[in-house]
Design a protein around this motif. Structure first.
Motif, PDB file in Angstrom:
ATOM      1  N   ASP A  15      40.328  35.453  37.632  1.00 23.66           N
ATOM      2  CA  ASP A  15      39.389  34.409  37.217  1.00 23.66           C
ATOM      3  C   ASP A  15      37.978  34.998  37.332  1.00 23.66           C
ATOM      4  OD1 ASP A  15      38.129  32.107  36.608  1.00 23.66           O
ATOM      5  OD2 ASP A  15      38.904  30.927  38.300  1.00 23.66           O
ATOM      6  N   ALA A  16      37.428  35.424  36.214  1.00 18.14           N
ATOM      7  CA  ALA A  16      36.152  36.152  36.237  1.00 18.14           C
ATOM      8  C   ALA A  16      35.004  35.254  36.684  1.00 18.14           C
ATOM      9  CB  ALA A  16      35.856  36.703  34.837  1.00 18.14           C
ATOM     10  N   GLY A  17      34.175  35.769  37.570  1.00 18.10           N
ATOM     11  CA  GLY A  17      32.945  35.080  37.968  1.00 18.10           C
ATOM     12  C   GLY A  17      31.762  35.686  37.221  1.00 18.10           C
ATOM     13  N   GLU A  18      30.554  35.202  37.582  1.00 15.96           N
ATOM     14  CA  GLU A  18      29.343  35.679  36.878  1.00 15.96           C
ATOM     15  C   GLU A  18      29.188  37.196  36.987  1.00 15.96           C
ATOM     16  OE1 GLU A  18      25.705  33.603  37.927  1.00 15.96           O
ATOM     17  OE2 GLU A  18      26.845  31.721  37.849  1.00 15.96           O
ATOM     18  N   ALA A  19      29.441  37.727  38.207  1.00 10.43           N
ATOM     19  CA  ALA A  19      29.256  39.176  38.412  1.00 10.43           C
ATOM     20  C   ALA A  19      30.250  39.970  37.561  1.00 10.43           C
ATOM     21  CB  ALA A  19      29.435  39.514  39.884  1.00 10.43           C
ATOM     22  N   ASP A  20      31.453  39.407  37.380  1.00 11.57           N
ATOM     23  CA  ASP A  20      32.460  40.102  36.560  1.00 11.57           C
ATOM     24  C   ASP A  20      32.047  40.120  35.092  1.00 11.57           C
ATOM     25  OD1 ASP A  20      34.488  40.583  38.634  1.00 11.57           O
ATOM     26  OD2 ASP A  20      34.579  38.397  38.692  1.00 11.57           O
ATOM     27  N   VAL A  21      31.543  38.975  34.640  1.00  7.94           N
ATOM     28  CA  VAL A  21      31.122  38.908  33.237  1.00  7.94           C
ATOM     29  C   VAL A  21      29.947  39.870  33.018  1.00  7.94           C
ATOM     30  CG1 VAL A  21      30.123  37.407  31.470  1.00  7.94           C
ATOM     31  CG2 VAL A  21      31.999  36.564  32.902  1.00  7.94           C
ATOM     32  N   ALA A  22      29.022  39.913  33.995  1.00  6.58           N
ATOM     33  CA  ALA A  22      27.866  40.827  33.870  1.00  6.58           C
ATOM     34  C   ALA A  22      28.353  42.281  33.816  1.00  6.58           C
ATOM     35  CB  ALA A  22      26.915  40.612  35.039  1.00  6.58           C
ATOM     36  N   ARG A  23      29.351  42.575  34.617  1.00  7.45           N
ATOM     37  CA  ARG A  23      29.903  43.941  34.618  1.00  7.45           C
ATOM     38  C   ARG A  23      30.523  44.280  33.259  1.00  7.45           C
ATOM     39  NH1 ARG A  23      34.711  45.348  38.860  1.00  7.45           N
ATOM     40  NH2 ARG A  23      34.978  47.546  38.356  1.00  7.45           N
ATOM     41  N   ALA A  24      31.222  43.310  32.677  1.00  8.44           N
ATOM     42  CA  ALA A  24      31.838  43.528  31.353  1.00  8.44           C
ATOM     43  C   ALA A  24      30.752  43.728  30.292  1.00  8.44           C
ATOM     44  CB  ALA A  24      32.724  42.336  30.991  1.00  8.44           C
ATOM     45  N   PRO A  72      38.932  41.520  40.135  1.00  6.75           N
ATOM     46  CA  PRO A  72      37.734  40.707  39.923  1.00  6.75           C
ATOM     47  C   PRO A  72      36.846  40.696  41.170  1.00  6.75           C
ATOM     48  CG  PRO A  72      39.632  39.308  40.346  1.00  6.75           C
ATOM     49  CD  PRO A  72      40.151  40.715  40.308  1.00  6.75           C
ATOM     50  N   LYS A  73      35.528  40.831  40.950  1.00  6.23           N
ATOM     51  CA  LYS A  73      34.606  40.742  42.100  1.00  6.23           C
ATOM     52  C   LYS A  73      34.620  39.329  42.681  1.00  6.23           C
ATOM     53  CE  LYS A  73      31.314  44.249  40.677  1.00  6.23           C
ATOM     54  NZ  LYS A  73      29.955  44.558  40.273  1.00  6.23           N
ATOM     55  N   SER A  74      34.958  38.356  41.835  1.00  3.47           N
ATOM     56  CA  SER A  74      34.994  36.962  42.310  1.00  3.47           C
ATOM     57  C   SER A  74      36.059  36.781  43.389  1.00  3.47           C
ATOM     58  CB  SER A  74      35.313  36.031  41.135  1.00  3.47           C
ATOM     59  OG  SER A  74      36.655  36.247  40.714  1.00  3.47           O
ATOM     60  N   GLY A  75      37.038  37.663  43.401  1.00  4.25           N
ATOM     61  CA  GLY A  75      38.161  37.531  44.339  1.00  4.25           C
ATOM     62  C   GLY A  75      39.106  36.402  43.957  1.00  4.25           C
ATOM     63  N   LYS A  76      38.855  35.781  42.790  1.00  2.95           N
ATOM     64  CA  LYS A  76      39.664  34.606  42.419  1.00  2.95           C
ATOM     65  C   LYS A  76      40.720  34.959  41.366  1.00  2.95           C
ATOM     66  CE  LYS A  76      35.930  31.416  42.379  1.00  2.95           C
ATOM     67  NZ  LYS A  76      35.380  30.405  41.569  1.00  2.95           N
ATOM     68  N   THR A  77      41.833  34.278  41.476  1.00  2.00           N
ATOM     69  CA  THR A  77      42.903  34.443  40.487  1.00  2.00           C
ATOM     70  C   THR A  77      43.482  33.064  40.149  1.00  2.00           C
ATOM     71  OG1 THR A  77      44.547  34.712  42.224  1.00  2.00           O
ATOM     72  CG2 THR A  77      43.606  36.742  41.334  1.00  2.00           C
ATOM     73  N   PHE A  78      44.270  33.012  39.089  1.00  2.00           N
ATOM     74  CA  PHE A  78      45.013  31.776  38.813  1.00  2.00           C
ATOM     75  C   PHE A  78      46.362  32.132  38.196  1.00  2.00           C
ATOM     76  CE2 PHE A  78      42.441  32.689  35.091  1.00  2.00           C
ATOM     77  CZ  PHE A  78      43.227  32.353  34.006  1.00  2.00           C
ATOM     78  N   ARG A  79      47.299  31.192  38.290  1.00  4.28           N
ATOM     79  CA  ARG A  79      48.634  31.431  37.732  1.00  4.28           C
ATOM     80  C   ARG A  79      48.667  30.915  36.307  1.00  4.28           C
ATOM     81  NH1 ARG A  79      53.473  29.119  40.539  1.00  4.28           N
ATOM     82  NH2 ARG A  79      52.409  27.305  39.782  1.00  4.28           N
ATOM     83  N   THR A  80      49.236  31.702  35.424  1.00  5.08           N
ATOM     84  CA  THR A  80      49.396  31.195  34.061  1.00  5.08           C
ATOM     85  C   THR A  80      50.870  30.880  33.859  1.00  5.08           C
ATOM     86  OG1 THR A  80      48.907  31.559  31.728  1.00  5.08           O
ATOM     87  CG2 THR A  80      49.577  33.514  32.976  1.00  5.08           C
ATOM     88  N   ILE A  81      51.147  29.745  33.225  1.00  4.16           N
ATOM     89  CA  ILE A  81      52.528  29.250  33.190  1.00  4.16           C
ATOM     90  C   ILE A  81      53.083  29.194  31.767  1.00  4.16           C
ATOM     91  CG2 ILE A  81      52.148  27.833  35.261  1.00  4.16           C
ATOM     92  CD1 ILE A  81      52.236  25.387  33.246  1.00  4.16           C
ATOM     93  N   ASN A  82      54.372  28.944  31.701  1.00  2.82           N
ATOM     94  CA  ASN A  82      55.049  28.645  30.453  1.00  2.82           C
ATOM     95  C   ASN A  82      55.077  27.112  30.321  1.00  2.82           C
ATOM     96  OD1 ASN A  82      56.964  28.032  28.502  1.00  2.82           O
ATOM     97  ND2 ASN A  82      58.324  29.731  29.061  1.00  2.82           N
TER      98      ASN A  82
END
Ligand code: NAD
Length: 485
Positions: free
Chosen positions: A56-65, A34-44
């Motif tokens: 964790d997609a930011g605006e630039a990532d969504v624009a890229r998609a 991700p260009k945002s550089g952000k991540t998150f943990r997904t749990i059980n």
């Protein structure tokens, strides 16, 4: 007579899905950082253990998609319909082949019992791809004389209660009609969509036709903001009414095609002449299927006054045999609440129910020490003005009310801001038909509840949203007719 629950030995699911420790965003046919550089943990939610780290997609990532989807559009929209069908059939078959693994992952990430993800979600996911694969080369018949054309780039935002099924409901019709997609799974349940991305790669879907951006509300807002700027042609949203309204406001006047599948507070109506034990099963499935995390859950039970006591006795008895616990145990009926936040919301409603004077009865069972759990419960003595009779709880909580005449049942059932589904239990066919015509709901089930089929349109009235998913009606959201919108 009180039925004592049978004791069962544990029957844990043995398959474990192959998971990566980290997932990028699926853009342009590959997983990217991700260009945002952000991540998150997904749990059980049943164990609170981390399953993977997700981007964790930011605006630039969504624009890229969105750019990737736009780039893929000309070729995909002109691909021969039979060729599109071939790829969709391939996806459907691959989902079937990997269904056990997908079902286990769905239960691990979302908390739903394995018997539901295995026997309900996954068969329906495959069915949606099969069904829509069949439409690819028949669109000219579905919209005879209207020259159906793809809408373009579709932004699709989905919730956490049926993660893979909602992805299938969105992607399959869009792809069948020649559109390209940017899909955003819910923040608590991204993993099956990412496994689906791997399947799309395996099945030879061209790069950029489907892009999957994981993230939270900000990523969703970025999708609708790009739509408002004209860079996305259609938004399909499934989620809460509150967010649906915000999206409608953002897109008002933009000309972007919009469908909203929102919340519900659906009535389940039991007449005295119904087969009562069968109706009890319908009420159980209506409210405790998927812990009550179901948009069309039968969360308001209306029982004809003359049988109220008998029916509630039968229901309480049946509740005593519900098994609450490990979602990966094949005997489990009610799994974990999807998130800590959702559990807190449900607990607020439980308190409101008691504070406002309704009487609570809950299953007396031990709950696991870790994870997010709520005992299935019913409230009797509920008044139509009570919070728990009006607002969507999205948990295993049933509000019970009574009626004396069919007329009163209709009035009480329709006395809601929502209009997604309804259930009617009666042996009288004439009454069933009369009720189904008078209930303001997108779907009315007769002597059954929570039945879904890819060929049947699903959607709501009033604050439950607009537009339909499934069947020929669902396709119309993904085509422009006669060259227009
Ligand atoms: P939610 O509205 O909070 O979130 C749904 C999705 O929208 C998530 O992916 C979320 O990240 C995203 N989102 C949140 N805020 C956003 C914003 N401002 N702009 C754009 N996207 C945003 O709902 P939820 O809690 O995930 O799901 C539960 C709700 O979904 C319930 O109300 C339920 O009834 C509804 N639902 C409806 C249907 C249906 O077919 N009608 C089906 C399933 C769930």
């Amino acid at each position: 007579m009180t039925i004592a629950p049978l004791s069962y030995a544990p029957a844990p699911e043995s398959v474990r899905p192959t998971l990566k420790s980290e997932y990028g965003l699926f853009i342009g046919g590959r997983f990217v950082e991700p260009k945002s550089g952000k991540t998150f943990r997904t749990i059980n939610p049943a164990t609170e253990e981390a399953l993977a780290t997700v981007s964790d997609a930011g605006e630039a990532d969504v624009a890229r998609a969105v750019d990737a989807a736009r780039k893929a559009l000309p070729k995909w929209s002109k691909t021969r319909p039979a060729e599109r069908a071939k790829i969709l059939f391939r996806i459907a078959r691959r989902i079937q082949e990997r269904s056990r693994e997908l079902a286990v992952l769905e239960s691990m990430n979302g908390g739903k019992p394995i018997k539901e993800s295995r026997d309900e979600d996954l068969p329906l996911v495959a069915q949606h791809f099969f069904h829509h694969a069949g439409w690819c080369d028949k669109l000219d018949y579905a919209f005879a004389g209207a020259k159906p054309q793809p809408v373009g780039v579709c932004g699709q935002i989905i919730p956490w209660n049926f993660p893979l099924l909602m992805a299938a409901w969105k992607l399959a019709p869009a792809l069948a009609c020649g559109n390209t997609c940017v899909l955003k799974p819910a923040e608590t349940t991204p993993l099956t969509a990412l496994m689906l991305a791997e399947i799309l790669q395996e099945c030879g879907l061209p790069d950029g036709v489907v892009n999957i951006v994981t993230g939270g509300p900000d990523a969703g807002r970025a999708i609708t903001a790009l739509a408002a700027k004209g860079r996305i042609d259609k938004i399909a949203f499934t989620g809460s009414t509150e967010v649906g309204k915000a999206i409608a406001r953002t897109l008002a006047g933009s000309g972007v095609k919009l469908t909203l599948e929102l919340g519900g507070k659906s009535p389940n109506i039991v007449f005295a002449d119904a087969a009562l034990d069968q109706a009890v099963e319908g009420v159980v499935s209506g409210i405790w299927f998927n812990q009550g995390h179901v948009c069309c859950a039968g969360s308001r039970l209306f029982v004809e006054e003359s049988i109220h006591e008998d029916f509630i006795d039968r229901l309480r008895n049946r509740m005593r045999s519900l098994r609450v616990g490990d979602p990966l145990d094949k005997n489990t009926d009610v799994g974990a609440i999807n998130s800590k936040a959702q559990l807190a919301t449900i607990q607020r409603y439980l308190k409101a129910g008691s504070d406002e004077g309704a009487a609570k009865f809950e299953v007396d069972c031990a709950l696991p020490k870790k994870g997010f759990w709520c005992r299935p419960c019913i409230f009797t003595g509920v008044q139509p003005s009570h919070t728990i009779a009006r607002e969507e709880i999205f948990g295993p909580v049933l509000s019970v009310m009574t009626f004396r005449t069919p007329e009163e049942a209709v009035q009480r059932a329709n006395n809601t801001t929502y209009g997604l589904s309804a259930g009617v239990w009666t042996e009288k066919a004439a009454r069933a038909l009369e009720m189904s015509n008078r209930l303001n709901a997108g779907v009315v089930w007769l002597n059954t509840f929570n039945r879904f089929d890819a060929s049947a349109p699903f959607g709501g009235y009033k604050e439950s949203g607009f537009g339909r998913e499934g069947g020929r009606q669902g396709l119309s959201a993904y085509v422009k007719l006669g060259g227009g919108r």
